[in-house]
Every structure is written in C-alpha cells, then in structure tokens.
Design an enzyme around this catalytic site. Sequence first.
Site, PDB file in Angstrom:
ATOM      1  N   SER A   1       1.015  11.235 -52.561  1.00  0.00           N
ATOM      2  CA  SER A   1       1.776  11.795 -51.432  1.00  0.00           C
ATOM      3  C   SER A   1       3.111  12.280 -51.955  1.00  0.00           C
ATOM      4  CB  SER A   1       2.011  10.702 -50.382  1.00  0.00           C
ATOM      5  OG  SER A   1       3.118   9.895 -50.772  1.00  0.00           O
ATOM      6  N   ASP A   2       3.779  13.127 -51.193  1.00  0.00           N
ATOM      7  CA  ASP A   2       5.154  13.418 -51.557  1.00  0.00           C
ATOM      8  C   ASP A   2       5.994  12.247 -51.032  1.00  0.00           C
ATOM      9  OD1 ASP A   2       6.997  16.553 -51.711  1.00  0.00           O
ATOM     10  OD2 ASP A   2       7.458  14.547 -52.437  1.00  0.00           O
ATOM     11  N   TRP A   3       7.267  12.253 -51.395  1.00  0.00           N
ATOM     12  CA  TRP A   3       8.163  11.130 -51.127  1.00  0.00           C
ATOM     13  C   TRP A   3       8.124  10.719 -49.648  1.00  0.00           C
ATOM     14  CZ3 TRP A   3      11.961   8.968 -54.659  1.00  0.00           C
ATOM     15  CH2 TRP A   3      12.777   8.012 -54.082  1.00  0.00           C
ATOM     16  N   ASP A   4       7.493   9.578 -49.357  1.00  0.00           N
ATOM     17  CA  ASP A   4       7.442   9.023 -48.000  1.00  0.00           C
ATOM     18  C   ASP A   4       6.751   9.958 -47.015  1.00  0.00           C
ATOM     19  OD1 ASP A   4       9.769   7.946 -45.411  1.00  0.00           O
ATOM     20  OD2 ASP A   4       7.746   7.247 -45.925  1.00  0.00           O
ATOM     21  N   SER A   5       5.951  10.892 -47.520  1.00  0.00           N
ATOM     22  CA  SER A   5       5.294  11.802 -46.575  1.00  0.00           C
ATOM     23  C   SER A   5       4.282  11.046 -45.716  1.00  0.00           C
ATOM     24  CB  SER A   5       4.611  12.959 -47.315  1.00  0.00           C
ATOM     25  OG  SER A   5       3.494  12.509 -48.038  1.00  0.00           O
TER      26      SER A   5
END
Length: 751
Positions: free
Chosen positions: A281-285
């Site tokens: 995932s992207d950062w905290d997506s």
Amino acid sequence: MVFAGACSSDPNTPNKNTDLIDAKVDSLMSLMTLEEKIGQMNQYSGFMDFTGPRPKEGQQAKKLEHLKKGWVGSMLNVHGVENVMAVQKIAVEESRLGIPLIMGFDVIHGYKTISPIPLAETASWNLEAIQKSAEMAAEEASAAGIHWTFAPMVDISRDARWGRVMEGAGEDPYLGSLVAKARVKGFQGDDLSAPNTLAATAKHFAGYGFAESGKDYNTVDIGTSTLHNMVNPPFKAAVEADVKTFMNAFNVLNGIPATGNKYLQRDLLKNQWDFKGFVVSDWDSVGEMIAHGFAKDGRAAAKYAVSAGSDMDMESYHYIEQLASLVEDGEVSEDLINDAVKRILKVKFELGLFDNPYQYCDEKREKEVIGQQKFHDQVFDLAKQSIVLLKNENNLLPLKKSGQKIALIGELAADKTSPLGNWIIAAEDNSAVSVLEGLEKYDATNEITFENGVKLVTSQPTFAQELKINNTDSAGIAEAVASAKNADVVVMVLGEHGRQSGEGRSRTSLDLPGLQQQMLEAVYEVNPNIVLVLNNGRPLTINWADKHIPAIVEAWQLGSQAGNAIASVLYGDYNPSGKLPMSFPKNVGQIPLYYNYKSTGRPAPKGENEVFWSTYIDSSNDPLYPFGYGLSYTNFDYKNLTIDNRYKEEGKVLVSVEVQNTGKREGIETAQLYLQDEYASVTRPVRELKGFKQVELAPGEIKTIEFELTNAELGFYDNDGEWLVESGSFHIYLGGDSTSQLKQSFQITVK
Ligand code: GLC
C-alpha cells in the site's frame, strides 16, 4: 534463527528457480503462526526520516516489540549499512523464525549521486541511459543495505499543477511504457539475488496522475478508454519487465479507493496480467479509506484492503491490529493471507535474503561504491542529454568562450540543493554543482559577475515541510539590473525551488514563482541579451519570456552535476538534444493539455469570427511548446517519407524517412513517428506516438530511419480492456516533435 536450516539453498541453485522457491516458501509457511504470517504483511517506517504524515506518537516502541516478535515483514526509511544491520539483526536473530526484513526506500532518481529528476531523464529520450541511471541508483542504494526501491513511478499525467509530474515520464503512454521497462530493468538487473540490484516497484496503481484540478491525493474520475489506453500501459509494461512489486495509489478511482479496488489489484493486475509479485500500500492508504468514506473503521479498512489484493500495509497498523481477528471471526479467509505472504516471501527468496540476510550489509562496499566518480560522470552525461533548447534567436547560444562580460543572475544559479530536485531523502543538501560553479570553472576566460537578485523563498524547507515563496520583498532587483547593464550577455537562472514540486506540492499557477518575472522584465529593460535557464520540476507558463527573451534553455533539476551540464550546453560543447516529455501550456486554464487529444465533433481551428468550435474565446488550443519539441544548435530536415504497406501479406506496415543535418555542426535528433487511426469504434487521438529513433548526424549527413508498425502499434484497448485492431484509414506523421506535418496515409483491412 529456527528457519535457517530449512532454507539454505543449494549454492549452485540460482534464486530464479521458481519451483524451488515455491517449495521453500511452502515449507516456511507451514511453520508460521497466523500472527507471523500477518507480520510479513506489515511494513513500518524506520526510526529515521519519514515520507508521509509524522508517525503517530508512541508507535516507535511498539515497532521494536513487533520486530522481536517477527511481526514486521519490511521497513522503509532505514538506510545505511549500520542502521539496516541494526534492525535486520533483531528480525533475523531475535524472532522465532528469523525471517529477514525486506528494506524499502524511495530511490527515485539516485541514492547519494543524484541523476536528473525522472521527468528530465525522460526528456533525453535515451532509454539506454535511463536504464543505466537506474542501475547506478541500484548500485549505490544496495551498497547502503537497501533491497527494494519504490520506483519507477509510472503515473501518466497531463496536469503540470500536480507536483509529482517531476517523478514520472510525462504525458505519453508509449514513451512512458518504454521508460518504465528501462527503469525496472535497470533497478532489477538480470539477477535479483545479486547484491547490487534492487526489487523495483511500479507505482501508483492507478490513475494518481489524473487527480482532479491537479490537487495531490484528489479524486480521480476517468473513463475506461482513458484508463486502458493512457493510464494502464506503463503498468502493464512494468509487469512485462518482471517488476517484483506494485504500490497502490492514495486516490479513489471512479469512486473506489485504489487500495480497496479489487478490479485493479486482483482482476486486472494479478489475474489478467498474471502479476506474480506483491502489492504494497502507499503510506497509510489502508487507513485513509476511512477518510475517503469507504471504510467505517480500521477493521473494515483492513478487510477491504486485503480482500482487494493489497498484500502489504505501509504504516497504517491496521493489518497487524485487525487481520488476525478478522480471520478468526471468519470475515477474511486465511487463503487471502497465505496468498499475500507467499508473494512477499517469494520476493525475499529471489533477493537472496534467506541465503544471506546481511549480504547487502557490507560496510567496505558501502564506502567504496557510493559517490564514485564514474557515477558522477554518468549523471553528468545524462544531465546534458536531458536539457531542452526551447528558443535560440540570432544564435545567442552557444556563448563565446572569451572576451565576454557575463552577468549571471538568480538565486537558483548559486543554489546547490534545488538542482537535486525533490525525492532526494538520502542525498546531502548542498551537494549539487551549481550553475555558478559550473560556469566559473568552465574552460572559458569570460568575466563572470553574479547577483542573487530577488529572493525566491523566505525559508529553506526540509523534505516534509511547506515552502514559503517570497512574494513581497523586491530587494535584489536593483542590483541585478545594475549588473546586467554593463554585461555583453545576461544568464538568468529562474524557476522553482527544488522542493516546490514533488509530493504534496500542487500549484494553481505555473508562472515563474514569486518576484522572478518582475526581475526578468526589469533586467530586460536594460539588457535584452538574456539567456534564460529554467530550473523547474514541471512545465511553466513562460509566455512573456517566450515572446521577449532570445534564448531559453529548459534545464529542469538535473541532479548532482547540474551546473557542469548546463555550462557544457551554454558553451556549446554539448549540442542540446532533449525533447519535451510533457506539453508546456500557454496558461493554466488550458489544463489538462496534451498532444494526443481527441478531435471532438467541432475541431478547432474555427473560421474567422465563428464561435461554435471546440476552443476558447481568449486563447488558442495550442501549447506554448508541444510534446516532443526541442531545438538544436544545428537544424534537421525530414524528407522522403515512404510507406510499404505489407499488412495484408505480413501484418506489418514499413515506414522510412530521410533525416538530414542541414546545419554547420553535428547534432543528435530524435525522429518521432505519430500515428492517427482516422475512425474507430472507440474514438482515437488525433495522433499518438508509436515510435522514435535517435540519430547522430554530422553537418550535411543524411540517414534513413525505418519503423515497423504491427498490430501492437495499430490497435487500441476497447472499453472492455480488450486489444482491438480495426480496418480503416491511418495517417503517419514523422518529424522532430508532435506537430510535424510530414504525412503519409495507408489503409488496412483486418480479416
Ligand atoms: C509516499 C509516496 C510514495 C512513497 C511512499 C514511501 O507518500 O506517495 O510514492 O514511495 O510514501 O515513502
């Protein structure tokens, strides 16, 4: 390390033997508890920099505890052999099974030796050099203990307001696909288990570059034709280049967050494209699906993300906190966990991490490899090729090498950080060669004076801090004017601060920031002999400059050797050969602006005083500078465009053209082939790049260039995502940019 014995592979067995790796993964999986499996899906940012919102307070202690429990599969933002060893030893020697971490980092355009920003690299149109640039980055980053880069970013974008255009390959899917392949191959090399290669990441899947109004993280609503024909091709190209990981995107795509988008990650990527790697995932997506209004809470977010095919959770903590109970409650099948964990472990085996978790941690190699002169030579060479000559009236360029009084003006000319561009989280600030340094030490005997002129920023931001532009203090303009008055030629370095583009840096204006335009006009009043050198991370609306300034050089942010590369072009020892990978709009109101647009039912140009045409009443549709555009210190002529239509017999159309250097010096030209499918069941762009070749020509020299068009070039994706080639009439345009009018046509009949 319990698992060590079970994984020691036969030293003669390459880590490419997928059957053997699958067997090892299965045997390891059989030993793992559910929590340990979920731990592999959990990625934490390190105890150093961060590249997203600040980590939540108190999380650091928990990260250490989870490392010891084997509940962490990967870390990012930990770099340098000593730091990587520190966390890897905990994972390998203190946890029950000793599964090594995969260490990820944003090696976007170099690690310590910084190459031009990716948008600038693409302007070289030199795929071999772009691949070598990625190889260099992999050499340095892997020597610093890193296994995995979150690159290449392959998001197509037509919107220069979006700060991340600096990170990509521009507006065209054909060029973007070739650059994606080159960069994946450069990072991953031929043997991923070699200690000088990195696993690569195709990101951000998908549609991130189409954020509405160019505002970062904003909604993306695009049609299937745009998704299949513009957005997806570079991602598919990365899969064909065997990219090991994907990163999903922050945005929603047509109402569904990419992170929770099963169509994207499972149906298309893992099933239709048969992608065997894993999705991070992207950062905290994962967690951001709550703010999107898609998930009620962290538990729902974890469920939707893992079900949709997000295999690893970067910095949301929801996987490690929620997945076990979701499985135990029967809301998430353990099969999904097993699939994700297998994908992650496979990449770790391919990297050779189970053979030797510390093989990337060699302090001697770190000292020897990073910052080598050969890397600086390499980025210098690529930087020169990335420069685009936009204008050169009366041959003001190249500069004479002696007897000249040169007034160098602009804070950016002495700036040793901005030329590095954004996404340089491991490089040292102030490590670039500035234009001032490049000119002063160049093999020329001119008298150079330097004035900062007006301040561009009121504070020097760090990677994660906001930039403050000076819009009020005109101090410095008077000194700039005074220095210009007595000069034979003025070189003004204007544009954007290095952290004015990149993530979280969208702009509503594309004008020269701050008071630079005011200073440019004031200097012009006293001395119009100006060479404008742009340092920027995105297309800019430099209309006034285009009308008034005799010479304009697009020098982007060229990395560690910026000043030397710019000096070499200004003095003519390198004849500029770059071509724009993105259209430059005349004004921000034209955006999204791109060359491969659709005709519409009322195509401009309109007749005199008519209004019912697809254009504006206050502007034409044309860009300031078109996609593919770039001048040279010589000239090139295209002629004898011929077509040999063998489609019926052999399924291909052969195209050839003669290119001649009609000037007085050697030069490199990128001949571009554009295709128009005149009518189709899904409307096609008025032209699409379908081939390009770079040729070096001596003065007067003629070369014949040939292209071959097959179904791979003649077709398009229909609205079901199927590749289609239809009978009909096609036009070919050949030339030095996307406005070329040298044209030939042909028909094909598809059986
Ligand atoms: C950032 C970016 C992504 C990057 C990741 C890790 O927010 O969107 O491109 O790789 O976080 O730094």
